[in-house]
Design a protein around this motif. Structure first.
Motif, mmCIF file in Angstrom:
data_model
loop_
_atom_site.group_PDB
_atom_site.id
_atom_site.type_symbol
_atom_site.label_atom_id
_atom_site.label_comp_id
_atom_site.label_asym_id
_atom_site.label_seq_id
_atom_site.Cartn_x
_atom_site.Cartn_y
_atom_site.Cartn_z
ATOM 1 N N LEU A 83 0.828 -1.202 0.000
ATOM 2 C CA LEU A 83 0.000 0.000 0.000
ATOM 3 C C LEU A 83 0.861 1.250 0.000
ATOM 4 N N VAL A 84 1.911 1.250 0.819
ATOM 5 C CA VAL A 84 2.820 2.403 0.873
ATOM 6 C C VAL A 84 3.478 2.637 -0.479
ATOM 7 N N GLN A 85 3.954 1.571 -1.108
ATOM 8 C CA GLN A 85 4.608 1.714 -2.409
ATOM 9 C C GLN A 85 3.638 2.224 -3.468
ATOM 10 N N HIS A 86 2.383 1.765 -3.392
ATOM 11 C CA HIS A 86 1.370 2.253 -4.340
ATOM 12 C C HIS A 86 1.145 3.751 -4.164
ATOM 13 N N ILE A 87 1.044 4.210 -2.916
ATOM 14 C CA ILE A 87 0.820 5.629 -2.650
ATOM 15 C C ILE A 87 1.999 6.456 -3.131
ATOM 16 N N SER A 89 4.100 5.628 -5.461
ATOM 17 C CA SER A 89 4.113 5.579 -6.922
ATOM 18 C C SER A 89 3.097 6.553 -7.511
ATOM 19 N N MET A 90 1.900 6.597 -6.913
ATOM 20 C CA MET A 90 0.873 7.521 -7.382
ATOM 21 C C MET A 90 1.294 8.965 -7.163
ATOM 22 N N ARG A 93 3.522 10.265 -9.719
ATOM 23 C CA ARG A 93 2.819 10.574 -10.961
ATOM 24 C C ARG A 93 1.841 11.727 -10.787
ATOM 25 N N LEU A 94 1.966 12.431 -9.634
ATOM 26 C CA LEU A 94 1.162 13.621 -9.335
ATOM 27 C C LEU A 94 -0.294 13.303 -9.035
ATOM 28 N N PHE A 95 -0.584 12.056 -8.599
ATOM 29 C CA PHE A 95 -1.903 11.717 -8.095
ATOM 30 C C PHE A 95 -1.845 11.835 -6.573
ATOM 31 N N GLY A 96 -1.819 13.059 -6.061
ATOM 32 C CA GLY A 96 -1.643 13.272 -4.636
ATOM 33 C C GLY A 96 -2.778 12.698 -3.805
ATOM 34 N N PHE A 97 -2.457 12.078 -2.665
ATOM 35 C CA PHE A 97 -3.454 11.500 -1.770
ATOM 36 C C PHE A 97 -3.708 12.432 -0.588
#
Length: 395
Positions: A83-87, A89-90, A93-97
């Protein structure tokens, strides 16, 4: 120094006694009242722990632990790391959470993997994490000025708000660098379908219905299915879909999974840059808004005293859309943004000057403050070769 005096009897019970009490109740040998008296443990605490064991939230052997320690982690260490790596990675790519995005994502993962949890089912969110912090958005004017800089605000967090009032309709549109336009999808502010709302809308238009009139995750997934049929991507010939940072686009696990499966690469525009980088914003939205406003004005002149309602949206938008959706407009949009043909030096130095006054990242996404009844959401698509598409939002 004097000895500390305990000020409460909370959790003063013996852990071994609690474990035995839980076991007796689970085996049916005692009721809650008798077990609490025999083993000297609080009845309400005993009931709560027995329920958690029955629901599978905690194991029997962990049911007597005090404090928060008896809560079993929802995710394994490996799942948490994934989950951390996915966040990360996103984010790259400028998909801020945001915090809410992260809590919603955690809930989706637990639900889809049938993991025992205590998350809020009604809100479909996990609990808060003490190490996660939100960053507050800044006003749009400053955000646009600072956001369009050379590094393009990598560390910014996406956040979208709106200032519309009254009835609104969302329309998802998509165009390509070769001049092709995907049929629009309307979201009408209704709970029930009404096919006649699409009368005189652009050919091939589809409709969804939600009381808010806003894009929803499941609706965007439906649009994404149409997009795949329209663009025909594959892993051998992948397609790049450029999106704004709206949560229904970028924090939608079903869309992300399907994109990976079908060969669609999702990429988000840097915050505060769509007025320069989004082909639809650069070439299409202005003429579309102009034509639409003209159609609205003409209709109101022909129907004095009557406001425009969703009953007229399909026809008014359809007329404006057919005038604005030209091959030249689409091609110019991609050319002016430097997306296709690729031109990293498309923007002169003076365009970056407003950002030089602060030269720092900010923590907000573009806050569009439109005044009209119509909202058009947009995204941009590009294959690994030539074909590019774009999709956006009009207010």
């Amino acid at each position: 120094m004097g000895k500390y005096k305990r000020k409460t009897n909370r959790q003063s019970w013996n852990a071994d006694c609690m474990r035995q009490a839980v076991e007796e109740v689970l085996e049916g040998r005692m009721g809650y009242l008798k077990a609490s008296k025999v083993f000297g443990v609080p009845r309400t605490t005993l009931e709560a722990r027995v329920k958690k064991v029955k629901k599978g939230v905690v194991r029997r052997e962990d049911s007597a632990k005090k404090g928060l320690g008896y809560h079993k982690p929802v995710f394994s260490p490996a799942q948490e790391e994934q989950l951390v790596q996915h966040i990360l990675s996103m984010e790259a790519r400028l998909f801020g959470f945001t915090l809410n995005d992260l809590r919603s994502l955690a809930f989706q993962l637990a639900f889809r993997n049938n993991l025992p949890h205590q998350f809020n089912i009604e809100k479909e969110k996990s609990g808060r994490h003490p190490n996660v912090r939100l960053r507050t958005p800044e006003p749009t004017s400053l955000a646009r000025a600072i956001g369009f800089n050379r590094p393009a605000g990598k560390r910014q967090v996406g956040c979208l708000t709106s200032g519309e009032r009254g009835v609104l309709v969302t329309v998802e549109i998509c165009m390509s660098a070769s001049g092709a336009f995907m049929p629009p999808m309307f979201i009408f502010p209704r709970s029930r379908a009404k096919p006649e709302l699409l009368d005189d809308a652009p050919p091939g238009s589809t409709a969804h219905y939600h009381t808010s009139g806003w894009m929803q995750k499941e609706i965007f997934l439906s649009w994404f299915d149409q997009f795949i049929s329209f663009s025909k991507p594959s892993k051998e010939h992948p397609v790049l879909l450029l999106l704004d940072g709206h949560t229904t686009h970028t924090k939608n696990l079903d869309v992300i999974d399907k994109a990976r499966e079908k060969g669609v690469v999702l990429l988000c525009f840097p915050p505060h840059t769509t007025h320069r980088l989004q082909p639809l914003d650069v070439s299409f939205m202005a003429p579309l808004s102009t034509y639409y406003s003209s159609e609205v004005q003409r209709w109101m002149q022909q129907h004095p005293g009557r406001p425009v309602t969703i009953a007229q949206i399909g026809k008014l938008f359809g007329t404006a859309y057919m005038k604005a959706a030209s091959v030249q407009t689409a091609v110019n949009g991609f050319r002016k943004t430097g997306i296709h043909p690729l031109n990293p030096e498309i923007f002169p130095d003076w365009m970056y000057e407003p950002a030089e006054t602060t030269n720092r990242p900010i923590d907000a996404h573009d806050q569009d403050q439109g005044k009209q009844h119509l909202i058009i959401t947009s995204s941009t698509l590009s294959t690994s070769n030539i074909t590019n598409y774009s999709s956006n939002k009009l207010k």
